[in-house]
Design a protein around this motif. Structure first.
Motif, PDB file in Angstrom:
ATOM      1  N   THR A   1       0.696  -1.241  -0.015  1.00  0.00           N
ATOM      2  CA  THR A   1      -0.031  -0.164  -0.026  1.00  0.00           C
ATOM      3  C   THR A   1       0.952   1.418  -0.017  1.00  0.00           C
ATOM      4  O   THR A   1       0.287   2.480  -0.211  1.00  0.00           O
ATOM      5  CB  THR A   1      -0.988  -0.089   1.249  1.00  0.00           C
ATOM      6  OG1 THR A   1       0.137  -0.075   2.401  1.00  0.00           O
ATOM      7  CG2 THR A   1      -1.643  -1.159   1.217  1.00  0.00           C
ATOM      8  N   TYR A   2       1.932   1.128   0.366  1.00  0.00           N
ATOM      9  CA  TYR A   2       3.080   2.229   0.259  1.00  0.00           C
ATOM     10  C   TYR A   2       4.440   1.873  -0.245  1.00  0.00           C
ATOM     11  O   TYR A   2       4.834   0.741   0.052  1.00  0.00           O
ATOM     12  CB  TYR A   2       2.943   2.948   1.494  1.00  0.00           C
ATOM     13  CG  TYR A   2       4.019   4.085   1.745  1.00  0.00           C
ATOM     14  CD1 TYR A   2       3.918   5.432   1.269  1.00  0.00           C
ATOM     15  CD2 TYR A   2       5.258   4.033   2.077  1.00  0.00           C
ATOM     16  CE1 TYR A   2       4.793   6.333   1.420  1.00  0.00           C
ATOM     17  CE2 TYR A   2       6.273   5.046   2.336  1.00  0.00           C
ATOM     18  CZ  TYR A   2       6.089   6.016   1.809  1.00  0.00           C
ATOM     19  OH  TYR A   2       6.608   7.191   2.060  1.00  0.00           O
TER      20      TYR A   2
ATOM     21  N   HIS B   1       8.133   3.675  -1.062  1.00  0.00           N
ATOM     22  CA  HIS B   1       9.259   4.831  -1.133  1.00  0.00           C
ATOM     23  C   HIS B   1      10.668   4.359  -1.499  1.00  0.00           C
ATOM     24  O   HIS B   1      11.112   3.642  -0.710  1.00  0.00           O
ATOM     25  CB  HIS B   1       9.339   5.494   0.232  1.00  0.00           C
ATOM     26  CG  HIS B   1      10.302   6.756   0.081  1.00  0.00           C
ATOM     27  ND1 HIS B   1      10.423   7.883  -0.520  1.00  0.00           N
ATOM     28  CD2 HIS B   1      11.590   6.785   0.850  1.00  0.00           C
ATOM     29  CE1 HIS B   1      11.319   8.740  -0.424  1.00  0.00           C
ATOM     30  NE2 HIS B   1      12.108   7.984   0.295  1.00  0.00           N
TER      31      HIS B   1
ATOM     32  N   SER C   1       0.147  -2.516   6.647  1.00  0.00           N
ATOM     33  CA  SER C   1      -0.602  -1.930   6.000  1.00  0.00           C
ATOM     34  C   SER C   1      -1.838  -1.771   6.712  1.00  0.00           C
ATOM     35  O   SER C   1      -2.336  -2.903   7.724  1.00  0.00           O
ATOM     36  CB  SER C   1      -1.090  -2.215   4.585  1.00  0.00           C
ATOM     37  OG  SER C   1       0.183  -2.389   3.738  1.00  0.00           O
TER      38      SER C   1
ATOM     39  N   ASP D   1      -6.246   0.894   3.796  1.00  0.00           N
ATOM     40  CA  ASP D   1      -5.311   1.669   2.789  1.00  0.00           C
ATOM     41  C   ASP D   1      -5.436   1.097   1.412  1.00  0.00           C
ATOM     42  O   ASP D   1      -5.794  -0.333   1.028  1.00  0.00           O
ATOM     43  CB  ASP D   1      -3.895   1.334   3.000  1.00  0.00           C
ATOM     44  CG  ASP D   1      -3.474   2.017   4.537  1.00  0.00           C
ATOM     45  OD1 ASP D   1      -4.298   3.032   4.667  1.00  0.00           O
ATOM     46  OD2 ASP D   1      -2.311   1.717   4.993  1.00  0.00           O
TER      47      ASP D   1
END
Length: 342
Positions: free
Chosen positions: A252-253, A255, A306, A310
């Motif tokens: 869900t994320y 970086h 998560s 999300d």
């Protein structure tokens, strides 16, 4: 069989060593010629070559110090130190090369008289072109190989690359070849017209060229020191690899951030398969993190869980292209390649 990272670092080191040897020989020859002829363009070229020679020392230090493994004091490694020393090299090019050349050219604008010993200037410029060309061909060969795999122009690859050594040598050698042409025109026009102003203008033009190159290099190093993000292609490749792991149900994320040449810092929020208690989930998360860090491209991986509501991240493509899957470290550095599979 050596990893692609092990293969790439010696090539970058070889590129710097060749550039250092070429610049040192050229700097000595140009200095002798400038002292004997008094040519403003040759003085500018001598300053340029001495600046480049000093810069190669900075780049050698950058290669050595940036390759150190991370420790307790530097958990994200020493990769960013490469950009610091490369920044010093770029400032050296600006001050010792650009400013000196421009200042000397301005002071020579009022000079008069015919050109002297132009044959010596031409001989030195010719030898310098051969030596600088040899160095540039090594940098171009290294860049071209990775750019071909990424299917992008060589110049784009060099500008995007997280390898500041390659970018610095490529840019400095390219500027050196252009500068030699400018110096030749300055000396030639001075000889033909008898007007010393052409020689002085040549010196100023070389200085402006060096200033532009130095500013570009400084800006690229600044961006990586601040934390340059990776390309969408690399982010998609990482997402695909995460979702292919049997422990991970969804992501869900995500970086990714460069922390050195060809090294990234990964942070992701994931949903693991199953409904185990907190202690077991923590162990599984750490196991996935360690497996990610086994990759030669990951300096550190941090995974969190998560939230149920999300939104899931979806890859733009379900396949990792062969240029990504089989990419070299330098491809990854350019933001377009490199499998993260352990």
């Amino acid at each position: 069989m050596p990893s692609s990272e092990q293969q790439d670092r010696p090539e970058s080191l070889l590129t710097v060593v060749i550039a250092f040897a070429a610049n040192l020989l050229v700097a000595i020859a140009k200095t002798v010629a400038s002292m004997l002829t008094g040519s403003a363009s040759m003085v500018a070229e001598a300053a340029h070559s001495w600046a480049d020679t000093g810069n190669e020392v900075f780049l050698l230090v950058a290669e050595r110090r940036g390759a150190r493994k991370r420790d307790a004091a530097h958990p994200l490694g020493y990769g960013r130190e490469t950009y610091i020393w490369s920044m010093f090299a770029a400032f050296g090019l600006f001050t010792a090369g650009a400013i000196v050349s421009i200042y000397h050219g301005i002071t020579q604008l009022g000079e008069t008289g015919p050109a002297e010993d132009v044959v010596l200037n031409y001989v030195v410029l010719g030898i310098a072109f051969l030596l600088e060309g040899t160095s540039f061909l090594q940098a171009y060969r290294q860049a071209h190989g990775a750019a071909t795999k990424r299917r992008v122009p060589v110049l784009r690859h060099v500008l995007q690359s997280s390898n500041p050594t390659l970018r610095a040598v490529f840019a400095e050698d390219a500027a050196a070849l252009v500068g030699l042409v400018i110096a030749f025109l300055g000396v030639f026009l001075h000889q033909v017209t008898g007007l010393a102003v052409f020689d002085a203008v040549g010196s100023i033009a070389v200085g402006v060229l060096l200033g532009v190159v130095a500013i570009v290099l400084i800006d690229r190093n600044r961006r990586f020191l601040l934390g340059e993000s990776t390309s969408p292609e690399l982010e998609n490749a990482v997402l695909v690899e995460l979702l292919r792991r049997e422990q991970i149900e969804r992501v869900t994320y995500l970086h990714l951030e460069f922390v050195g040449p060809s090294r990234v810092y990964l942070v992701a929020a994931v949903d693991l398969l199953g409904n185990e208690d907190e202690s077991h989930v923590a162990v599984r998360l750490r196991a996935v993190e360690r497996s990610l860090e086994d990759s030669q491209y990951i300096e550190e991986a941090v995974l969190t869980l998560s939230l149920p509501d999300d939104a899931s991240l979806e890859p733009t493509s379900g396949e990792v292209p062969s240029t990504v899957r089989d990419g070299t470290v330098e491809d990854v550095a350019a933001g377009g390649a490199g499998t993260l599979r352990a």
